[in-house]
Design a protein around this motif. Structure first.
Motif, short mmCIF file in Angstrom:
data_model
loop_
_atom_site.label_atom_id
_atom_site.label_comp_id
_atom_site.label_asym_id
_atom_site.label_seq_id
_atom_site.Cartn_x
_atom_site.Cartn_y
_atom_site.Cartn_z
N GLY A 174 -6.51 6.77 -1.20
CA GLY A 174 -5.99 7.88 -1.99
C GLY A 174 -6.80 9.16 -1.85
O GLY A 174 -6.32 10.24 -2.21
N LEU A 186 -2.25 6.87 -3.77
CA LEU A 186 -3.19 7.20 -4.85
C LEU A 186 -4.34 6.21 -4.95
O LEU A 186 -5.16 6.30 -5.86
CB LEU A 186 -2.44 7.24 -6.19
CG LEU A 186 -1.25 8.19 -6.26
CD1 LEU A 186 -0.50 8.03 -7.57
CD2 LEU A 186 -1.70 9.62 -6.06
N GLN A 202 2.76 8.12 -4.71
CA GLN A 202 3.53 9.17 -5.38
C GLN A 202 4.04 10.15 -4.34
O GLN A 202 3.31 10.56 -3.44
CB GLN A 202 2.66 9.92 -6.39
CG GLN A 202 3.41 11.00 -7.12
CD GLN A 202 2.56 11.65 -8.22
OE1 GLN A 202 1.41 11.31 -8.42
NE2 GLN A 202 3.16 12.59 -8.91
N ARG A 240 6.94 7.77 -8.46
CA ARG A 240 5.80 6.87 -8.29
C ARG A 240 6.31 5.47 -8.03
O ARG A 240 7.32 5.06 -8.59
CB ARG A 240 4.93 6.86 -9.54
CG ARG A 240 4.16 8.14 -9.75
CD ARG A 240 3.36 8.06 -11.05
NE ARG A 240 2.56 9.24 -11.22
CZ ARG A 240 1.24 9.27 -11.09
NH1 ARG A 240 0.56 8.18 -10.84
NH2 ARG A 240 0.58 10.42 -11.23
#
Length: 171
Positions: free
Chosen positions: A31, A38, A61, A66
């Protein structure tokens, strides 16, 4: 239009292959570089040593959307290759199973550092091209996944290079 099933890109990072491998093979760190991921949590808990067969859930995301993916490490050869396959997806939990994609990172020692090659492979081989292309254009706002991932790979590699070389990340 026939699909492109695999795209890749490479970059030279001014660090040794061991250092680059240690960072990239820790799914929790992804991420920090990826424009979409993420981070991730290993099924066996944080701090789990990366090994073939290790399972982790990645949090992702794209814009306001998401989702979570379930992944399994398929290659963990220190200083050489790290690969995992994505085989389940869902909003909060990855409940929908099936082949989705494989991500691979290769590390080659070169003068001045390491050449890192990131490859995305579309594992949705049973999807008809027309269905996959229509789904992809909705999910990526007008692109195929190959086009979309080519840009993501380029940005991920630039961000990885920036972090490992101690420079500001690309945006």
């Amino acid at each position: 239009m026939p699909r492109t099933f695999s795209v890749s890109d490479s970059i030279i990072v001014e660090a040794d292959p061991s250092t680059v491998y240690q960072h990239v093979s820790d799914p929790a760190l992804m991420g920090r570089w990826s424009p979409e991921n993420l981070g991730a949590t290993p099924a066996d808990g944080p701090g789990t040593a990366t090994r073939v067969g290790m399972v982790f859930d990645g949090r992702n995301q794209r814009g306001p959307f998401r989702w979570t993916t379930r992944c399994t490490v398929t290659a963990a050869d220190p200083d050489a290759v790290f690969r995992f396959r994505v085989h389940a997806i869902g909003l909060r939990r990855p409940w929908l199973r099936g082949p989705i994609a494989t991500w691979e990172y290769r590390f080659t020692a070169v003068a001045g550092g390491t050449e890192v090659t990131e490859t995305w492979t579309d594992d949705r081989r049973r999807w008809p091209d027309a269905v996959a292309n229509a789904f992809d254009r909705i999910a990526t706002r007008g692109h195929t996944f190959a086009e979309f991932q080519r840009k993501n790979i380029r940005l991920t590699l630039r961000n990885l290079k920036s972090e490992l070389e101690g420079r500001p990340a690309a945006s």
